[in-house]
Design an enzyme around this catalytic site. Structure first.
Site, mmCIF file in Angstrom:
data_model
loop_
_atom_site.group_PDB
_atom_site.id
_atom_site.type_symbol
_atom_site.label_atom_id
_atom_site.label_comp_id
_atom_site.label_asym_id
_atom_site.label_seq_id
_atom_site.Cartn_x
_atom_site.Cartn_y
_atom_site.Cartn_z
ATOM 1 N N GLU A 1 -11.799 10.375 6.414
ATOM 2 C CA GLU A 1 -10.744 10.813 7.121
ATOM 3 C C GLU A 1 -10.462 12.356 6.972
ATOM 4 O OE1 GLU A 1 -7.103 9.424 7.917
ATOM 5 O OE2 GLU A 1 -7.693 7.406 8.074
ATOM 6 N N GLU B 1 -5.943 3.283 4.624
ATOM 7 C CA GLU B 1 -6.037 3.803 3.436
ATOM 8 C C GLU B 1 -4.743 3.164 2.812
ATOM 9 O OE1 GLU B 1 -5.856 7.731 5.257
ATOM 10 O OE2 GLU B 1 -4.214 7.012 5.832
#
Length: 370
Positions: free
Chosen positions: A271, A169
């Site tokens: 995710e 991320e």
């Protein structure tokens, strides 16, 4: 993803941005034939099993959790790796150990490099302590050497990773502050990403390199345009999507279609997750506690299953090739906390989003679909 440390306010504030973005994006690309990467991030399961946790299929039969997940469609396992976490879990030794189990079951393996001793996410990207005083040139070498070493060690034991993430991320970079993107300057981040890519390919040419941001909420063009301009190469574009933080599924579909078309690479949702209950089963407050975090999907087993099915269908129809559920095995097991500096006592704010209930039994209706 981290159960503690992502700015909820920042994610919520971006809700309107993602809706506005969806109106400006092109129509979704032609649907991918299928979701070939049907993934589960089970990075906490080793600790749970070593603490004596039991897992059961929907019929109540005790089984290995990977066998249970395979039975409902999983074909890919994601494992995070921290450089030197105080907990002694999610480090190189543990990843090597569990990779053998993963591969022995015929599952594919994605290794998620955080390049940190703890959680790395949009709100924090701390250097490992051993690299704390290293400048960008040394960090470039560090990333290359560490990535190559982990990949080569996996390869040497017959469990070469099918894919790796160079950073987790990394919306505004990694290995802060040296690798942080400031004023849209991607120079240093580009150097680090190229080091990770080159190390992976030197280790094993067939391992796919994934670059992962959580930028579904605002659209990731700024990021991927920035690294592409630096000559960074990657094989798969990865995004995070949690509807309670990132907005509508239609907006997500527009972003998936856009990055697939713009960069010419396969796209995965690295995710996603959704709660099945509002109950809290340990001493740490749940990250998501609303009775209906996203419209139309109550925090019930049926709501969770419906949400996950809708995410998969939406991503597939927009052209994605994979969806990974984040921490489906992380139900409330005492001693398996979120904080690597105090894993025994820190608790778990995610257990109500696992796909196994508090007793370890698979929730009804959960399926990974191709």
């Amino acid at each position: 993803m981290t159960a503690h440390g992502t700015s909820r306010a920042g994610r919520a504030a971006a809700f309107l941005s993602v809706l506005a973005l969806s109106a400006t994006l092109p129509a979704p690309a032609a649907s991918a034939a299928s979701l070939t990467m049907r993934g589960a991030d089970v990075s906490t399961v080793q600790r749970a099993l070593e603490l004596g946790a039991k897992y059961y299929d929907a019929n109540g039969t005790a089984r290995d959790p990977l066998d249970v997940l395979q039975g409902v469609g999983v074909n890919y396992v994601r494992l995070r790796i921290w450089n030197n976490p105080r907990s002694g879990y999610n480090n190189k030794a543990k990843v090597l150990q569990y990779a053998k189990t993963v591969k022995a079951k015929g599952l594919k393996l994605l290794v998620d490099f955080h390049y940190s001793d703890t959680w790395a996410d949009p709100g924090k990207q701390a250097k490992p302590a051993a690299w704390a005083n290293h400048g960008i040139s040394q960090l470039q070498t560090d990333v290359y050497n560490y990535t190559y070493d982990v990949c080569n060690s996996l390869k040497a034991q017959g469990t070469a990773p099918d894919s790796v993430q160079i950073g987790n991320e990394i919306n505004t970079g990694m290995l802060w502050d040296d690798g942080r993107v400031v004023n849209s300057n991607f120079t240093n981040l580009g150097r680090l990403l190229k080091a990770g890519y080159n190390a992976t390919k030197a280790c094993n040419q067939s391992t796919q390199v994934i670059i992962h941001t959580a930028n579904v909420r605002t659209g990731p063009r700024w990021f991927y345009d920035g690294i592409r301009a630096q000559g960074v190469q990657w094989d798969i574009t990865a995004l995070s999507y949690y509807c309670y933080w990132h907005g509508s599924m239609s907006a997500m579909a527009g972003v998936v279609a856009d990055v697939r078309s713009r960069y010419g690479k396969p796209v995965v949702l690295a995710e996603t997750a959704y709660p099945y209950t509002t109950a809290n089963h340990d001493g740490t407050a749940n990250v998501i506690s609303a009775a209906q975090p996203c419209a139309g999907y109550p925090a019930t087993p049926a709501g969770q299953a419906a949400n996950f099915t809708a995410v998969q269908n939406t991503a597939r129809n927009a052209g994605a090739i994979g969806v990974f559920y984040w921490e489906p095995t992380w139900h409330a097991v005492r001693g398996n906390g979120w904080d690597p500096a105090d894993i025994a006592n820190s608790g778990n704010g995610w257990e109500n989003q696992a796909v196994f209930d508090r007793t370890g039994r698979l929730l009804p209706g959960i399926r990974w679909t191709s």
